[in-house]
Write an enzyme that holds these catalytic residues in place. Structure first.
Site, PDB file in Angstrom:
ATOM      1  CG  MET A   1      18.979 -26.915 -11.935  1.00 11.82           C
ATOM      2  SD  MET A   1      20.262 -25.696 -11.634  1.00 11.82           S
ATOM      3  CE  MET A   1      20.949 -26.296 -10.125  1.00 11.82           C
ATOM      4  N   GLY A   2      18.240 -31.587 -13.219  1.00 12.77           N
ATOM      5  CA  GLY A   2      18.698 -32.935 -13.557  1.00 12.77           C
ATOM      6  C   GLY A   2      19.434 -33.583 -12.402  1.00 12.77           C
TER       7      GLY A   2
ATOM      8  CG  LEU B   1      16.057 -36.302 -12.490  1.00  7.18           C
ATOM      9  CD1 LEU B   1      14.917 -36.887 -13.314  1.00  7.18           C
ATOM     10  CD2 LEU B   1      15.679 -34.915 -11.975  1.00  7.18           C
ATOM     11  CG  HIS B   2      18.206 -36.363  -5.634  1.00 11.89           C
ATOM     12  ND1 HIS B   2      17.101 -35.986  -4.907  1.00 11.89           N
ATOM     13  CD2 HIS B   2      18.879 -35.215  -5.914  1.00 11.89           C
ATOM     14  CE1 HIS B   2      17.116 -34.687  -4.719  1.00 11.89           C
ATOM     15  NE2 HIS B   2      18.190 -34.176  -5.338  1.00 11.89           N
TER      16      HIS B   2
ATOM     17  CG  HIS C   1      15.033 -34.227  -8.463  1.00  6.80           C
ATOM     18  ND1 HIS C   1      16.361 -34.568  -8.373  1.00  6.80           N
ATOM     19  CD2 HIS C   1      14.994 -32.882  -8.478  1.00  6.80           C
ATOM     20  CE1 HIS C   1      17.096 -33.477  -8.346  1.00  6.80           C
ATOM     21  NE2 HIS C   1      16.289 -32.434  -8.406  1.00  6.80           N
TER      22      HIS C   1
ATOM     23  CD  GLN D   1      19.635 -22.193 -10.384  1.00  7.45           C
ATOM     24  OE1 GLN D   1      18.715 -22.113 -11.189  1.00  7.45           O
ATOM     25  NE2 GLN D   1      19.521 -22.880  -9.265  1.00  7.45           N
TER      26      GLN D   1
ATOM     27  N   GLY E   1      10.875 -28.518  -3.904  1.00  9.94           N
ATOM     28  CA  GLY E   1      11.224 -29.170  -2.644  1.00  9.94           C
ATOM     29  C   GLY E   1      11.417 -28.149  -1.523  1.00  9.94           C
TER      30      GLY E   1
ATOM     31  CD  GLN F   1      14.857 -23.070  -5.751  1.00 11.51           C
ATOM     32  OE1 GLN F   1      15.923 -22.780  -6.266  1.00 11.51           O
ATOM     33  NE2 GLN F   1      14.333 -24.276  -5.842  1.00 11.51           N
TER      34      GLN F   1
ATOM     35  CB  SER G   1      22.068 -32.902  -7.597  1.00 18.29           C
ATOM     36  OG  SER G   1      20.690 -32.960  -7.869  1.00 18.29           O
TER      37      SER G   1
HETATM   38  O1  PAF Z   1      15.880 -26.185  -7.268  1.00 16.57           O
HETATM   39  C1  PAF Z   1      16.406 -26.312  -8.397  1.00 16.57           C
HETATM   40  O2  PAF Z   1      16.768 -27.414  -8.817  1.00 16.57           O
HETATM   41  C2  PAF Z   1      16.629 -25.094  -9.249  1.00 16.57           C
HETATM   42  O3  PAF Z   1      16.942 -23.985  -8.488  1.00 16.57           O
HETATM   43  C3  PAF Z   1      15.432 -24.785 -10.187  1.00 16.57           C
HETATM   44  C4  PAF Z   1      14.187 -24.429  -9.383  1.00 16.57           C
HETATM   45  C5  PAF Z   1      15.154 -25.985 -11.073  1.00 16.57           C
HETATM   46  C6  PAF Z   1      15.764 -23.600 -11.077  1.00 16.57           C
HETATM   47  O4  PAF Z   1      16.872 -23.856 -11.866  1.00 16.57           O
END
Ligand code: PAF
Length: 285
Positions: free
Chosen positions: A30-31, A33-34, A37, A61, A147, A153, A186
């Protein structure tokens, strides 16, 4: 580095790569970035010839609208970080490209989503499974990397890919921690300076749990009591839950016999953090 904003353009490029004999990996994000990621990108570069990073803040979500609104969106920094990391393509669709006004199809996760984070964040995992299915559909990768910080998840996505025959290899990448132990997230940038200092208690509590396990403790209640008592020493922390569950089924365990994981969620002001530790033979997380 290529930048795509529509599913058709993204899919056409990925198909070309695969037709050319290249193995394609995707890192959904979801951007904001750290280091966590970038570790996913690094793991992807080791396993594939072409790496796609997706950047999309998925409204589906988020169950709290202020969490969605305040989610960081540093897109220029993210694109530069991808370029520097050696990413081949970024897929950053607009909200309209992802969810048109006619959108009406969702992917419903099963019982793995009914516990831990599930009841506390109604609709969250349904939003994740729906968007991940769309992102896999647009990027058509051989493998996708996630991750282990979002342990539940990852388990739900693995189950979904198996159940729906999506034919994508799912790779889980270990948690990246900041030098003091706080799991990279993030959300960390939203912590006040004092909360940022206090937040280290989460990983300290998990490390204490891992050490107790290493020293022979097998009672889940005792392991959880260790976590609770340590977190109580930090007045800025408000523990939402701690659980010890089977690492595959996510069912609570009373005695830790098969591979198990300790998961927790806690609040520092209005910032919610999660973390976890797989109980293994190294005594740390
Ligand atoms: O883990 C995340 O950053 C989000 O849940 C994902 C998997 C990109 C879905 O939006």
């Amino acid at each position: 580095m290529r930048l795509f904003t529509t599913p058709d353009a993204m899919r056409a490029w990925s198909h070309d790569q695969r037709r050319g004999g290249h193995r394609v990996a995707v890192v959904p994000t979801m951007g904001a970035l750290h280091a966590g990621h970038l570790a996913l990108v690094e793991a992807a570069l080791q396993r594939a010839d072409r790496v796609i990073v997706t950047i999309f803040v998925n409204s589906l979500q988020f169950n709290l609208s202020n969490d969605f609104d305040s989610y960081p969106r540093p897109i220029d920094d993210d694109l530069s970080a991808c370029e520097r990391a050696g990413v081949d393509a970024v897929y950053a669709p607009t909200a309209a490209a992802m969810y048109s006004s006619e959108f009406q199809t969702y992917v419903e996760p099963g019982e793995l989503a009914d516990r831990l984070e599930g009841p506390l964040r109604p609709g969250h995992f349904r939003g994740v499974t729906t968007v991940v299915t769309k992102l896999l559909g647009a990027t058509t990768p051989d493998l996708a990397l996630f991750g282990q910080k979002d342990f539940q998840q990852l388990a739900i996505i693995r189950r979904m890919v198996t159940d729906l025959d999506l034919g994508v290899e799912i790779v889980g990448v270990p948690i990246i921690r900041e030098p003091d132990g706080l799991a990279s997230s993030s959300r960390n940038v939203r912590l006040s300076p004092d909360d940022r200092v206090g937040a280290v208690v989460l990983s300290q509590a998990l490390t204490a749990a891992a050490s107790a396990f290493l020293e022979g403790e097998r009672s889940a209640d005792s392991v959880m009591a260790t976590v609770v008592s340590l977190i109580k020493t930090e007045p800025r922390a408000s523990l939402e839950y701690v659980a010890v569950v089977d690492a595959t089924t996510l069912q609570p365990v009373t005695r830790i016999e098969s591979p198990a994981v300790v998961l927790l969620a806690g609040w520092f002001g209005d910032v919610r953090l999660i973390d976890n530790c797989v109980l293994g033979d190294n005594g740390h997380c």
